[in-house]
Design a protein around this motif. Structure first.
Motif, PDB file in Angstrom:
ATOM      1  N   PRO A 123       0.828  -1.211   0.000  1.00 23.89           N
ATOM      2  CA  PRO A 123       0.000   0.000   0.000  1.00 23.89           C
ATOM      3  C   PRO A 123       0.864   1.263   0.000  1.00 23.89           C
ATOM      4  O   PRO A 123       1.860   1.350   0.715  1.00 23.89           O
ATOM      5  CB  PRO A 123      -0.793  -0.099   1.299  1.00 23.89           C
ATOM      6  CG  PRO A 123      -0.752  -1.555   1.669  1.00 23.89           C
ATOM      7  CD  PRO A 123       0.562  -2.060   1.165  1.00 23.89           C
ATOM      8  N   GLN A 125      -0.493   4.106   0.800  1.00 26.32           N
ATOM      9  CA  GLN A 125      -1.130   4.924   1.820  1.00 26.32           C
ATOM     10  C   GLN A 125      -1.905   4.001   2.743  1.00 26.32           C
ATOM     11  O   GLN A 125      -2.262   2.891   2.350  1.00 26.32           O
ATOM     12  CB  GLN A 125      -2.062   5.951   1.169  1.00 26.32           C
ATOM     13  CG  GLN A 125      -3.201   5.299   0.411  1.00 26.32           C
ATOM     14  CD  GLN A 125      -3.751   6.159  -0.697  1.00 26.32           C
ATOM     15  OE1 GLN A 125      -3.087   6.365  -1.689  1.00 26.32           O
ATOM     16  NE2 GLN A 125      -4.954   6.652  -0.510  1.00 26.32           N
ATOM     17  N   ASP A 131     -12.181   2.399   2.187  1.00 28.29           N
ATOM     18  CA  ASP A 131     -11.343   3.400   1.516  1.00 28.29           C
ATOM     19  C   ASP A 131     -10.770   2.841   0.219  1.00 28.29           C
ATOM     20  O   ASP A 131     -10.429   1.667   0.133  1.00 28.29           O
ATOM     21  CB  ASP A 131     -10.166   3.828   2.397  1.00 28.29           C
ATOM     22  CG  ASP A 131     -10.583   4.650   3.597  1.00 28.29           C
ATOM     23  OD1 ASP A 131     -11.745   5.090   3.642  1.00 28.29           O
ATOM     24  OD2 ASP A 131      -9.727   4.849   4.485  1.00 28.29           O
ATOM     25  N   VAL A 132     -10.658   3.684  -0.793  1.00 25.23           N
ATOM     26  CA  VAL A 132      -9.986   3.320  -2.041  1.00 25.23           C
ATOM     27  C   VAL A 132      -8.556   3.829  -1.927  1.00 25.23           C
ATOM     28  O   VAL A 132      -8.333   5.018  -1.694  1.00 25.23           O
ATOM     29  CB  VAL A 132     -10.697   3.933  -3.266  1.00 25.23           C
ATOM     30  CG1 VAL A 132      -9.934   3.617  -4.544  1.00 25.23           C
ATOM     31  CG2 VAL A 132     -12.126   3.419  -3.362  1.00 25.23           C
ATOM     32  N   ILE A 133      -7.587   2.899  -2.059  1.00 25.53           N
ATOM     33  CA  ILE A 133      -6.183   3.263  -1.903  1.00 25.53           C
ATOM     34  C   ILE A 133      -5.361   2.805  -3.103  1.00 25.53           C
ATOM     35  O   ILE A 133      -5.800   1.967  -3.894  1.00 25.53           O
ATOM     36  CB  ILE A 133      -5.580   2.662  -0.614  1.00 25.53           C
ATOM     37  CG1 ILE A 133      -5.597   1.128  -0.667  1.00 25.53           C
ATOM     38  CG2 ILE A 133      -6.297   3.179   0.622  1.00 25.53           C
ATOM     39  CD1 ILE A 133      -4.778   0.468   0.417  1.00 25.53           C
ATOM     40  N   SER A 134      -4.172   3.357  -3.230  1.00 33.71           N
ATOM     41  CA  SER A 134      -3.228   2.949  -4.267  1.00 33.71           C
ATOM     42  C   SER A 134      -2.234   1.972  -3.665  1.00 33.71           C
ATOM     43  O   SER A 134      -1.809   2.129  -2.517  1.00 33.71           O
ATOM     44  CB  SER A 134      -2.477   4.161  -4.818  1.00 33.71           C
ATOM     45  OG  SER A 134      -3.367   5.058  -5.437  1.00 33.71           O
ATOM     46  N   THR A 143       1.308   0.413 -10.429  1.00 28.32           N
ATOM     47  CA  THR A 143       0.434   0.933  -9.382  1.00 28.32           C
ATOM     48  C   THR A 143      -1.002   0.559  -9.712  1.00 28.32           C
ATOM     49  O   THR A 143      -1.463   0.731 -10.836  1.00 28.32           O
ATOM     50  CB  THR A 143       0.573   2.467  -9.286  1.00 28.32           C
ATOM     51  OG1 THR A 143       1.926   2.789  -8.993  1.00 28.32           O
ATOM     52  CG2 THR A 143      -0.311   3.022  -8.194  1.00 28.32           C
ATOM     53  N   ARG A 145      -5.223   0.340  -7.963  1.00 27.69           N
ATOM     54  CA  ARG A 145      -6.122   0.909  -6.954  1.00 27.69           C
ATOM     55  C   ARG A 145      -7.145  -0.143  -6.561  1.00 27.69           C
ATOM     56  O   ARG A 145      -7.617  -0.902  -7.399  1.00 27.69           O
ATOM     57  CB  ARG A 145      -6.825   2.157  -7.491  1.00 27.69           C
ATOM     58  CG  ARG A 145      -5.841   3.298  -7.701  1.00 27.69           C
ATOM     59  CD  ARG A 145      -6.447   4.586  -8.183  1.00 27.69           C
ATOM     60  NE  ARG A 145      -7.488   5.183  -7.372  1.00 27.69           N
ATOM     61  CZ  ARG A 145      -7.288   5.874  -6.235  1.00 27.69           C
ATOM     62  NH1 ARG A 145      -6.076   6.017  -5.780  1.00 27.69           N
ATOM     63  NH2 ARG A 145      -8.293   6.402  -5.588  1.00 27.69           N
ATOM     64  N   THR A 147     -10.166  -1.343  -3.129  1.00 25.18           N
ATOM     65  CA  THR A 147     -10.976  -0.980  -1.964  1.00 25.18           C
ATOM     66  C   THR A 147     -10.597  -1.852  -0.784  1.00 25.18           C
ATOM     67  O   THR A 147     -10.591  -3.082  -0.886  1.00 25.18           O
ATOM     68  CB  THR A 147     -12.474  -1.158  -2.283  1.00 25.18           C
ATOM     69  OG1 THR A 147     -12.791  -0.398  -3.451  1.00 25.18           O
ATOM     70  CG2 THR A 147     -13.340  -0.692  -1.126  1.00 25.18           C
ATOM     71  N   VAL A 156      -9.692  -5.550  -5.854  1.00 24.22           N
ATOM     72  CA  VAL A 156      -9.500  -4.804  -7.099  1.00 24.22           C
ATOM     73  C   VAL A 156     -10.430  -5.331  -8.168  1.00 24.22           C
ATOM     74  O   VAL A 156     -10.911  -6.466  -8.097  1.00 24.22           O
ATOM     75  CB  VAL A 156      -8.035  -4.879  -7.585  1.00 24.22           C
ATOM     76  CG1 VAL A 156      -7.101  -4.213  -6.607  1.00 24.22           C
ATOM     77  CG2 VAL A 156      -7.610  -6.301  -7.856  1.00 24.22           C
TER      78      VAL A 156
END
Length: 159
Positions: A123, A125, A131-134, A143, A145, A147, A156
């Motif tokens: 991750p 972040q 939350d949706v994160i990269s 990269t 993205r 949930t 994903v």
């Protein structure tokens, strides 16, 4: 000298009149009990039941919108900022704990029908459930993205 005495008399008369209206105002005040911190709670601290007390507040209205009205709204949450003792806590002052931490490998899941693919990604972040994160795919370096799920995995490819 007479002017000062008259001013003092008018001031006392006003205080007496205001004092006479005080019991009527207090009679209409409503009492609301809210959970408040017993101690100073710093950003990032997880709130426990022992950190809270119930405090009674008097108000002309019972409007508690935007405030945590029960202990369940606070216990287990993380403080976003410093929470001061005996001060009501706004709902926005706390957040869910992170299910995924930045830099800690997480399992990424892609599911479509009967097809299930899982991989490991890092991750970029932190994120709480929903939350949706990269994330950076450790195999390809790309990269992606996804949930964050309550169990700490990241989904994903969801529609």
């Amino acid at each position: 000298m007479m002017g000062k005495v008259a001013l003092l008399a008018w001031g006392l008369l006003g205080l007496a009149a205001g004092g006479a209206m005080l019991p009527a105002a207090v009679a209409h005040a409503r009492e609301t009990v809210l959970p408040v911190p017993r101690i100073t709670i710093y950003p990032g601290n997880v709130i426990t039941d022992e950190m809270l007390i119930d405090k009674s507040f008097r108000s002309q209205s019972t409007d508690t919108r935007g405030l945590a009205t029960n202990r369940a709204a606070l216990v287990g949450k993380v403080a976003r900022g410093t929470l001061l003792p005996n001060v009501p806590v706004s709902s926005g002052a706390v957040r869910e704990p992170f299910a995924v931490l930045q830099g800690q490998p997480a399992v990424v899941i892609f599911k479509s029908g009967a097809l299930l693919i899982s991989a490991t990604a890092v991750p970029l972040q932190p994120g709480s459930s929903g939350d949706v994160i990269s994330l950076r795919n450790t195999d390809s370096g790309t990269t992606i993205r996804g949930t964050v799920q309550p169990d700490g995995t990241v989904r994903v490819g969801m529609p």
